[in-house]
Design a protein around this motif. Structure first.
Motif, PDB file in Angstrom:
ATOM      1  N   LEU A 113       0.918  -1.516  -0.305  1.00 13.45           N
ATOM      2  CA  LEU A 113       0.364  -0.206  -0.191  1.00 13.45           C
ATOM      3  C   LEU A 113       0.606   1.283   0.223  1.00 13.45           C
ATOM      4  N   ILE A 114       1.785   1.172   0.470  1.00 18.75           N
ATOM      5  CA  ILE A 114       3.008   2.665   1.237  1.00 18.75           C
ATOM      6  C   ILE A 114       3.581   2.373  -0.737  1.00 18.75           C
ATOM      7  N   ARG A 115       4.197   1.642  -1.131  1.00 14.46           N
ATOM      8  CA  ARG A 115       4.419   1.469  -2.820  1.00 14.46           C
ATOM      9  C   ARG A 115       3.667   2.197  -3.651  1.00 14.46           C
ATOM     10  N   ASN A 133      12.938   5.364   2.951  1.00 10.97           N
ATOM     11  CA  ASN A 133      14.312   5.202   2.075  1.00 10.97           C
ATOM     12  C   ASN A 133      15.397   5.479   3.748  1.00 10.97           C
ATOM     13  N   GLN A 134      14.823   5.422   4.204  1.00 14.85           N
ATOM     14  CA  GLN A 134      15.178   5.796   5.884  1.00 14.85           C
ATOM     15  C   GLN A 134      15.168   5.079   6.734  1.00 14.85           C
ATOM     16  N   GLY A 135      14.402   3.393   6.355  1.00 15.73           N
ATOM     17  CA  GLY A 135      14.678   2.291   6.873  1.00 15.73           C
ATOM     18  C   GLY A 135      13.024   2.493   8.428  1.00 15.73           C
ATOM     19  N   LYS A 136      12.490   3.723   8.473  1.00 16.10           N
ATOM     20  CA  LYS A 136      11.842   4.277   9.389  1.00 16.10           C
ATOM     21  C   LYS A 136       9.989   3.834   9.177  1.00 16.10           C
ATOM     22  N   ASP A 249      14.893   0.533  -0.631  1.00 15.95           N
ATOM     23  CA  ASP A 249      15.367   0.233   0.990  1.00 15.95           C
ATOM     24  C   ASP A 249      15.356  -0.882   0.890  1.00 15.95           C
ATOM     25  N   ASP A 250      15.968  -1.908   0.053  1.00 14.96           N
ATOM     26  CA  ASP A 250      16.743  -3.091   0.147  1.00 14.96           C
ATOM     27  C   ASP A 250      18.296  -2.771  -0.466  1.00 14.96           C
ATOM     28  N   VAL A 254      19.745   0.549   5.476  1.00 19.09           N
ATOM     29  CA  VAL A 254      19.176   0.481   5.636  1.00 19.09           C
ATOM     30  C   VAL A 254      18.255  -0.750   5.588  1.00 19.09           C
ATOM     31  N   ILE A 255      18.577  -1.973   5.725  1.00 21.67           N
ATOM     32  CA  ILE A 255      18.490  -2.914   5.696  1.00 21.67           C
ATOM     33  C   ILE A 255      17.946  -3.277   7.266  1.00 21.67           C
ATOM     34  N   LYS A 256      19.855  -2.915   7.589  1.00 24.59           N
ATOM     35  CA  LYS A 256      20.064  -3.356   9.536  1.00 24.59           C
ATOM     36  C   LYS A 256      18.993  -2.295  10.071  1.00 24.59           C
ATOM     37  N   GLU A 257      19.074  -0.809   9.693  1.00 16.78           N
ATOM     38  CA  GLU A 257      17.743  -0.028  10.345  1.00 16.78           C
ATOM     39  C   GLU A 257      16.719  -0.741  10.338  1.00 16.78           C
TER      40      GLU A 257
END
Ligand code: ADP
Length: 312
Positions: A113-115, A133-136, A249-250, A254-257
């Motif tokens: 839905l976000i995408r 894009n910040q992984g938040k 975001d991959d 960003v994955i680690k966040e």
């Protein structure tokens, strides 16, 4: 000065709406209307109130009063209402999608839905791109509003039941969902963190058909009594191979966040459902060929006609 007037005008408008909502909720309550409607109005009022304090949110509060969240509680009035929990990259989308085909219920992924929203050029899309894009995590208000719209349009098409993937992600979201409907089962998928990072880095999407693939070839030896894990890549058919893209975001950072935030927020959500006796913990033993039959067994289901594509 002008900005200040505008801000107070917006706050005034929101307060007026909040007051109207509370009054409406009260009227519905005194008419001893359906239990779901009462709770929905309270949730809407609470969210509207929290929106009052948000300076950045100039949009109306999420419309939980619409038909979207008028979900039946009683299992005899509907099909399954399941939730998938699990870290980024664990495979929630793959297994939720397979089960949705098997059970004939919609698979609703809040990440999708976000995408979808990101692919539009509206003002919300810019705000969302920065967060994702910040992984938040995006705010509960935005996610509830998008989910509410999705359920509403599904309801209008005659959909019943759902398998939710990516929602709830916070305890507040779990409580909001609990306030409007009954969840039957929560499946918590698990994989070790080193595998999760490799799986996220290997994710690819076909820009034309939207198919999900994974180029990672995972082979981790068992150590200290822990079983090893092998996951073959899920390669695309030749017509998709030249159209593969990677989610923005991959990236490793960003994955680690995302994993850090997931580890911080998931425990209360798991505990919420564990205490209701609804949580099914499932350690993935490997890729789809090993995991799918074991998951079906754990769910007491059979798939006599497993013609689903390897990737969801
Ligand atoms: N329930 C939710 N609450 C807040 N943010 C969400 C939620 N679902 C999705 N998002 C946002 O969308 C992004 C992508 O979600 P998703 O596709 O589920 O990815 P993943 O599970 O791999 O992190 C998340 O990183 C987050 O920013």
């Amino acid at each position: 000065m002008r900005g200040g007037c505008l801000k107070w005008a917006v706050v005034g408008w929101k307060m007026l709406k909040w007051a109207v909502t509370l009054t409406t909720g009260g009227l519905v309550w005194s008419n001893s209307f359906d239990d779901r409607v009462k709770k929905m109005n309270i949730v809407w009022a609470v969210l509207s109130f929290s929106a009052l304090t948000s300076e950045t949110d100039l949009h109306p509060p999420p419309s939980l009063s619409n038909a979207g969240l008028l979900l039946p509680r009683d299992p005899k009035d509907r099909t399954v209402q399941w939730v998938f929990l699990g870290s980024p990259g664990v495979g929630k989308g793959t297994y939720a999608s397979r089960l949705s085909h098997l059970l004939g219920v919609p698979h609703i992924a809040t990440g999708d839905l976000i995408r979808e929203e990101l692919s539009t050029s509206g003002p919300l899309s810019l705000q969302l791109a920065e967060i994702v894009n910040q992984g938040k995590l995006v705010s509960d208000e935005i996610i509830v509003s998008l989910l509410s719209k999705r359920l509403e349009s599904g309801g209008a098409k005659g959909e019943s039941g759902f398998i939710l993937d990516g929602f709830p992600r916070t305890i507040r979201q779990a409580e909001i969902l609990d306030g409007v409907t009954e969840i039957d089962l929560v499946i918590n998928l698990k994989l070790s963190e080193d595998v999760l990072v490799e799986k996220c880095l290997g994710r690819r999407i076909c820009s034309q058909c939207g198919g999900n693939f994974n180029v990672a070839n995972i082979s981790i030896k068992g150590e200290n009594g822990r079983p090893g894990i092998y996951m073959a890549p899920l390669l695309p058919p030749t017509h998709c191979a030249s159209k593969l893209i990677t989610r923005s975001d991959d990236t490793e950072a960003v994955i680690k966040e995302r994993l850090r935030i997931y580890n911080d927020t998931s425990q209360p959500v798991e505990e919420f459902y564990r205490s209701q006796g609804k949580l099914l913990e499932f350690d993935l033993p490997g890729g789809i060929p090993e995991s799918w039959p074991k998951l079906l067994q754990a769910l007491n289901l059979e798939d006599h006609d497993d013609k689903q594509p390897a990737a969801a």
